[in-house]
Design an enzyme around this catalytic site. Sequence first.
Site, short mmCIF file in Angstrom:
data_model
loop_
_atom_site.label_atom_id
_atom_site.label_comp_id
_atom_site.label_asym_id
_atom_site.label_seq_id
_atom_site.Cartn_x
_atom_site.Cartn_y
_atom_site.Cartn_z
N ARG A 1 79.39 12.04 9.42
CA ARG A 1 79.89 13.08 8.51
C ARG A 1 81.05 13.87 9.11
O ARG A 1 81.76 14.56 8.39
CB ARG A 1 78.74 14.03 8.15
CG ARG A 1 77.77 13.44 7.15
CD ARG A 1 76.56 14.32 6.91
NE ARG A 1 75.61 14.26 8.01
CZ ARG A 1 74.43 14.86 8.01
NH1 ARG A 1 74.06 15.59 6.97
NH2 ARG A 1 73.61 14.75 9.04
N LYS B 1 80.39 18.68 -9.70
CA LYS B 1 80.07 20.03 -9.25
C LYS B 1 81.35 20.78 -8.90
O LYS B 1 82.22 20.25 -8.23
CB LYS B 1 79.13 19.99 -8.04
CG LYS B 1 77.78 19.37 -8.32
CD LYS B 1 76.85 19.47 -7.14
CE LYS B 1 77.25 18.55 -6.02
NZ LYS B 1 76.99 17.13 -6.33
N HIS C 1 78.75 6.55 6.18
CA HIS C 1 79.03 7.69 5.29
C HIS C 1 80.47 7.66 4.81
O HIS C 1 80.76 8.02 3.67
CB HIS C 1 78.74 9.00 6.02
CG HIS C 1 78.84 10.21 5.16
ND1 HIS C 1 78.01 10.44 4.09
CD2 HIS C 1 79.70 11.26 5.19
CE1 HIS C 1 78.33 11.58 3.51
NE2 HIS C 1 79.36 12.09 4.15
N ASP D 1 69.73 14.47 3.31
CA ASP D 1 69.51 15.33 4.46
C ASP D 1 68.53 16.45 4.09
O ASP D 1 67.34 16.35 4.29
CB ASP D 1 70.85 15.88 4.95
CG ASP D 1 70.72 16.60 6.28
OD1 ASP D 1 69.59 16.84 6.74
OD2 ASP D 1 71.76 16.93 6.89
N THR D 2 69.02 17.51 3.47
CA THR D 2 68.13 18.59 3.06
C THR D 2 67.63 18.41 1.63
O THR D 2 66.80 19.19 1.16
CB THR D 2 68.83 19.95 3.16
OG1 THR D 2 69.97 19.96 2.30
CG2 THR D 2 69.28 20.22 4.60
N ALA D 3 68.15 17.41 0.91
CA ALA D 3 67.73 17.04 -0.45
C ALA D 3 68.16 18.05 -1.51
O ALA D 3 67.76 17.92 -2.67
CB ALA D 3 66.21 16.83 -0.52
N ASP E 1 77.62 13.09 -6.89
CA ASP E 1 78.88 13.83 -6.75
C ASP E 1 80.04 12.86 -6.93
O ASP E 1 79.86 11.64 -6.96
CB ASP E 1 78.97 14.54 -5.40
CG ASP E 1 78.68 13.63 -4.22
OD1 ASP E 1 79.18 12.48 -4.23
OD2 ASP E 1 77.96 14.04 -3.31
#
Length: 345
Positions: A107, A206, A141, A236-238, A183
């Site tokens: 990333r 978004k 990624h 990752d954090t969802a 996205d």
Amino acid sequence: MYIGYGANPKLITGNANPGLSSEIIKYISILRGQEEKLVNSRVERFNDEEVYVEVYENVRGEDMYIIQSSSKPANDNLMEILIIADTLRRSSAARITAVMPYFGYARQDRRTRARTPISAKLVANLIAGAGIDRVLTMDLHSSQIQGFFDIPVDNLFASPLFELDIKEVFRDRLENLVIVSPDVGGVTRARELAKRIDVDLAVIDKRRDRPGEIAEISIIGNVKGRICILVDDMCDTAGTLCLGAEHLMEEGATNVHAYVTHGVLSHPARMRIEESVLDNLVLTDSIEIDPALRRSSKYRILSAAPLLARAIINISKGSSVSSLFDAKNLEWFRGNRELPLMDAM
């Protein structure tokens, strides 16, 4: 040292995902028609957490493959790759390939603001500097990371695995499916999978007023009354995944499923997923899977081992790796461990 194509690949594993390494060697055994084993070695820590590696077999002149994702703890697992590679190089291995199903630091592939690093490039330099000759990874990624290396990089895609699974699970409902990118940045990945299955595509757009804060969300495409499948390279954090699922349901979707290659699942991802409107989240085992996830009805796990095993065999034989982008070349492993041997790879 020259290595001729067709040499037997030898696999060694670090501690990041020993379960996946064991599965890969099982499939290689089936493909080769003989029992293969991981190279006998130990990868341990000194009391101060320094990595120590010792290989108990002769690897001189061998075609070596290090199976290790640089997942959490990313720095420890990355150091294991580098030190294993140095061990093999000093033991006169002919060729060393790093098989990194999940490539950490991906990333950080560009400078997003002043005085920040491009860590993906630094990691590429470290890998090449350790004596690694080739990298095999899955769903980078950012695809441009391949250009950070001065050695060959094979970037496999999980989309053939997803295609086979979707066609099996939703075989009676394919006409009502829509693939959704969470996205705009993931549109290419989602479009490629939608094309494979021959279904429609939608995109969650978004708009952010500032980093980390979403001001407005709109859905591009028709999702009303349809089964939506969110597709992404990592969770990752969802937050993005769960929020996207909520908006799809608000727009009239009947069900929302998600297919993600790399389950990073940092806190509070698991809680969010369990409480979300997602029917289930399908992950590959590129990152070691917590046994609790396998017992949860919210998750399904697809093994990347058959794909990686075939890629390793193809590399060792000097044949095409891109042939594995076609799902029909992977149907041989579906639901059957007693696989027919296939030489045309």
